[in-house]
Design an enzyme around this catalytic site. Sequence first.
Site, mmCIF file in Angstrom:
data_model
loop_
_atom_site.group_PDB
_atom_site.id
_atom_site.type_symbol
_atom_site.label_atom_id
_atom_site.label_comp_id
_atom_site.label_asym_id
_atom_site.label_seq_id
_atom_site.Cartn_x
_atom_site.Cartn_y
_atom_site.Cartn_z
ATOM 1 N N ASP A 58 0.892 -1.175 -0.010
ATOM 2 C CA ASP A 58 -0.090 -0.005 -0.123
ATOM 3 C C ASP A 58 0.897 1.162 0.099
ATOM 4 O O ASP A 58 0.645 2.241 -0.601
ATOM 5 C CB ASP A 58 -0.740 -0.101 1.110
ATOM 6 C CG ASP A 58 -2.116 -1.121 1.078
ATOM 7 O OD1 ASP A 58 -2.248 -1.602 -0.075
ATOM 8 O OD2 ASP A 58 -2.673 -1.373 2.200
ATOM 9 N N SER A 72 -12.072 -2.978 -8.385
ATOM 10 C CA SER A 72 -11.431 -2.804 -7.245
ATOM 11 C C SER A 72 -11.845 -1.277 -6.405
ATOM 12 O O SER A 72 -12.709 -0.952 -7.135
ATOM 13 C CB SER A 72 -9.877 -2.666 -7.057
ATOM 14 O OG SER A 72 -9.207 -1.626 -7.945
ATOM 15 N N GLU A 92 -19.574 -3.008 5.524
ATOM 16 C CA GLU A 92 -19.485 -4.183 5.576
ATOM 17 C C GLU A 92 -17.912 -4.738 5.799
ATOM 18 O O GLU A 92 -17.034 -4.105 5.335
ATOM 19 C CB GLU A 92 -19.859 -5.117 4.144
ATOM 20 C CG GLU A 92 -21.241 -4.879 3.677
ATOM 21 C CD GLU A 92 -21.403 -5.174 2.347
ATOM 22 O OE1 GLU A 92 -21.322 -6.382 2.020
ATOM 23 O OE2 GLU A 92 -21.840 -4.481 1.419
ATOM 24 N N LYS A 95 -14.253 -6.002 5.592
ATOM 25 C CA LYS A 95 -13.580 -6.247 4.393
ATOM 26 C C LYS A 95 -12.766 -7.689 4.789
ATOM 27 O O LYS A 95 -12.010 -7.666 5.640
ATOM 28 C CB LYS A 95 -12.658 -5.096 4.279
ATOM 29 C CG LYS A 95 -11.686 -5.423 2.811
ATOM 30 C CD LYS A 95 -10.959 -4.128 2.699
ATOM 31 C CE LYS A 95 -10.049 -4.204 1.242
ATOM 32 N NZ LYS A 95 -9.258 -5.538 1.361
ATOM 33 N N ARG A 148 -11.195 -13.354 -9.267
ATOM 34 C CA ARG A 148 -11.470 -11.827 -10.067
ATOM 35 C C ARG A 148 -10.412 -11.750 -11.298
ATOM 36 O O ARG A 148 -10.577 -10.783 -12.214
ATOM 37 C CB ARG A 148 -10.961 -10.479 -8.979
ATOM 38 C CG ARG A 148 -11.264 -9.136 -9.402
ATOM 39 C CD ARG A 148 -11.528 -8.309 -8.474
ATOM 40 N NE ARG A 148 -10.050 -8.439 -7.641
ATOM 41 C CZ ARG A 148 -9.908 -7.591 -6.639
ATOM 42 N NH1 ARG A 148 -10.702 -6.680 -6.071
ATOM 43 N NH2 ARG A 148 -8.934 -7.659 -5.929
ATOM 44 N N GLU A 163 -16.447 -13.347 -1.108
ATOM 45 C CA GLU A 163 -14.988 -13.546 -0.776
ATOM 46 C C GLU A 163 -14.724 -14.973 -0.022
ATOM 47 O O GLU A 163 -15.584 -15.592 0.637
ATOM 48 C CB GLU A 163 -14.484 -12.625 0.427
ATOM 49 C CG GLU A 163 -12.913 -12.489 0.491
ATOM 50 C CD GLU A 163 -12.858 -11.391 -0.622
ATOM 51 O OE1 GLU A 163 -11.296 -11.297 -0.342
ATOM 52 O OE2 GLU A 163 -13.195 -10.788 -1.415
ATOM 53 N N CYS A 209 17.748 -24.193 29.911
ATOM 54 C CA CYS A 209 18.708 -24.153 30.846
ATOM 55 C C CYS A 209 18.428 -24.741 31.989
ATOM 56 O O CYS A 209 17.367 -24.529 32.820
ATOM 57 C CB CYS A 209 19.116 -22.701 30.983
ATOM 58 S SG CYS A 209 20.335 -22.346 32.492
ATOM 59 N N CYS A 230 20.280 -20.058 37.667
ATOM 60 C CA CYS A 230 20.251 -19.131 36.535
ATOM 61 C C CYS A 230 19.625 -17.697 36.966
ATOM 62 O O CYS A 230 18.388 -17.784 37.512
ATOM 63 C CB CYS A 230 19.903 -19.635 35.385
ATOM 64 S SG CYS A 230 19.451 -18.631 33.969
#
Length: 705
Positions: free
Chosen positions: A44, A89, A123, A125, A146, A186, A441, A446
Site C-alpha cells: 500500500d 477494485s 461491511e 472487508k 477476479r 470472498e 537451561c 540461573c
Amino acid sequence: MNAAREPAARTPEDRIAELREQVAHHNRQYHELDDPEIPDGDYDVLVAELRRLEAEHPELADPASPAVAVGGAASTAFAPVVHTTPMTSLDNAMDAAELRAWGERVLKGLRDLDGAVPTFVCELKIDGVAVSLRYERGRYVRAATRGDGRVGEDVTANVATIDVLPDAVAPPDGTSVPEVLEVRGEIYMPVGSFDALNAAADDAGERRFVNPRNAAAGSLRQKDPSITAERHLAFWAYQVGELSAEVAPVGHHTEYLDLLSALGFPVNPEMRTFTSLDDVLAHCLHWQDHRHDLDYEIDGVVVKLDDLAQRERLGFTSRAPRWAIAYKFPPEERTTRLLDIKVSIGRTGRATPFAVLDPVFVGGSTVSMATLHNQDQVRVKDVRPGDTVVVRKAGDVIPEVVGPVPALRPDGAEPWEFPTTCPCPLGSTLVRQEGEADTRCIEPTCPFQRDQRIIYWASRGAMDIEGLGERTVTQLTERGLARDPSDLYVLTADQLTDLEGFARPSAEKLVAAIAEAAHRPVPRVLTALGIKHLGPAASQALAAEFGTVERVMAATADELAAVDGVGPVIARSITEWAEQEPNRAFLARLRAAGVDLGSEEAAAAAAAERAAVPQVLAGRTIVVSGTLDAYTREEAELAITSRGGASPGSVSKKTDALVVGASPGASKLAKAEQLGVPVLDAAAFEHLLETGEIPGRDAGAERNS
C-alpha cells in the site's frame, strides 16, 4: 522490493519508473503466483507513493500504469473466464481524515445532482480471495477468480468443495428461478482451519503458512480439488453481479443481500447501515479494535451507498467506483531488516530465540524485537541475520517474525546456529530433551530464570502487583533485594527510593500494592507459582477441591488427576515441583512473609458452602463470553463450577449453553449459532443457576443432557 529501503531517485520520472516496476512485480507475486514477497502494508505504501507522484506529474501519466490496475493477470494454470461485468477494485481510505474526505465528496456529489440524503452500508472487508459464482436455471455452473477484473481463472471444481455454498438455488417465495444469477463474494480460510493447517505443518516439520489469506488462495488454486476440500474454506457473499431480466429489480444493495441470504448464500452478519459519517467512522474504529474477536481475518471495512440509483449517478473513476471505499486498518505485517538473533531465558529455563530488528511501525506500535518461537521454527523459516523479514503484530499478540523475503537476502548470509550455552553469566549448558521442541537451561540458580519467575509472579494473570514491571525487578535482583517472590513482601519504601525512577510517593505506592497482593485468592497463588502446565483454569479447580496451597502440594498425583480439568500431566508436574526441597522452602518463606496460601478454616467453610449449593449443573458445560454486570468472568465461572458444571473457554459440540454479556466474542457467537447451542442473556443465566434449566430448551420438559 522493500518499501522501507528505497534507493534515492534522481528525478520524479526515475522514481515513477522504479515504482511501476516494483508494483507490477508485487501484483504478479500476489495475484498470479499466490506468493507475495511483502505484506499488504508495504505494498500500500508503494502504490500510494506512485499515485501521488503520478498526480503531481500528469505529463508522466500512463494508462498502463499498475497504479490503475485492478488485480493481476489470470494464471495460465487455469482456463480463463471473461467476466460479463468487470470486477472492479476499491479506493482505500488509510485513516479517518481520508474516510471523511471521501464521505464529503459523496455528499457534495449527491447535493449537486438532486440533494438526495444517502444511507451508507458498512461491511467487513474480508481478507480472502474475491470470486464470482455463476448459476444458470438455478444450478451452479462456474466459479472464477477476479483476476485482472476482466479475465479471471476457472476454479469451478475447487469451489464446488466448499460446504457452505448451495449446489442449486430456488427463490423461497416460489417465484421463477433466475435464468442467470451471478454471486460475488470472498472465499476465506477460518482462523480455526488456518491454525489446524499450521499445526499439521509443525508436526510434519514443514514450513508454516504465512497467513489465512495466502493459505486460502493457495488452497483455492490446487489442481486437485480433494486438497481444496481438506482445507475447510468458507465464503461470504457481498454482491449480485449479472442477474437475468425476469427477476424484479430492487433499488437498494441491502435488498440484494436479503435476496442472497434467502437463496442460501452466507451473508456476513456484521453488515450495518448508517445515515451519518460520524456513525460510519465509529463503526470502522470499533472493528479496528475488535478485529481479532472473529474466526476470520478482516483488514478493514467497506463503505458503500445503499441506494443503487445514487450509485448510478456518481459513477466510476478510471479504476474504482466513486460510491464506495475501503477503510483500511493499520497494517499488522511489515518488512524490516533482521539485525541479529539472540536467545532469552524464561522462568522455567526455556530458551526462546528472538529477533533484533531495525525498528518498524506495525500493529499500532514500533517494534524492535520479535519472537522466533523455538529452534525448529528458526530452522523451518530459515531466517538469517541480514535478511529482510516479514514482521507480524496482531493486536496485543507478541510480535513475531513470519519469515524472510528470499529475493532480498544479502550475499553471504549464513544460517543461524542455536547456541549451546546459556547467555547468563553462569554460562550453563543448554539442553534439549528428547521428544521436546524446547531447549532449556537446567541450572536452577540461573539469574535470568530468577528474574522471569519474579516478573511472572507479579504479572496481571498471577498476583497482579501494580507497578512492579520488568525494569524494577531487574534493579531489585541486581542489588540483592529480591532472590525470589517472597522477598518482595519485606521490601521497604526506603529501599525502593534508592532505585532509578523511584521517589518517596512512588516507592510507598509500590509497597502498598505488594502488601495488597499478599491477599489474592488461592487460585492466583497457584498460578503465580509458575508450575509447568498449571494455568488459571486448573488452579481454580484445585483450589475449589483442596482449599489451600499446602493441601494441593501434599496431594498425590492420583488425587490431583481426579480433579475435573486437571488430569495426569498437570498432576505429575505439580508433584514433581512439590517434591523439590527449594520449592517447599519457598512456600514456607511466602507464608512467613504474610502471603495468604489459604487456611483450613476457609477451606472447610468453602467446602461447606459448596455442599450447600444444589448441583443443578452437574454434567452441563456452560461457556461465558462478554461482560456481565453482576459477575466478573472468574465469578461467573465459579458460579457454574460450584453447581457441578464445567466452564471451558471455547464453544464446542459438548457445550450446553453460551452465556453472553456486553461485547461478547463474535467467534463464540458464530460457533454457537453454527452448532445450535442456546445463547443466554444475564437474566437467563440467573435462571440457569437457580434451576439448572436452559430457557427455551429445558423448561417444562425433561432435561436433555
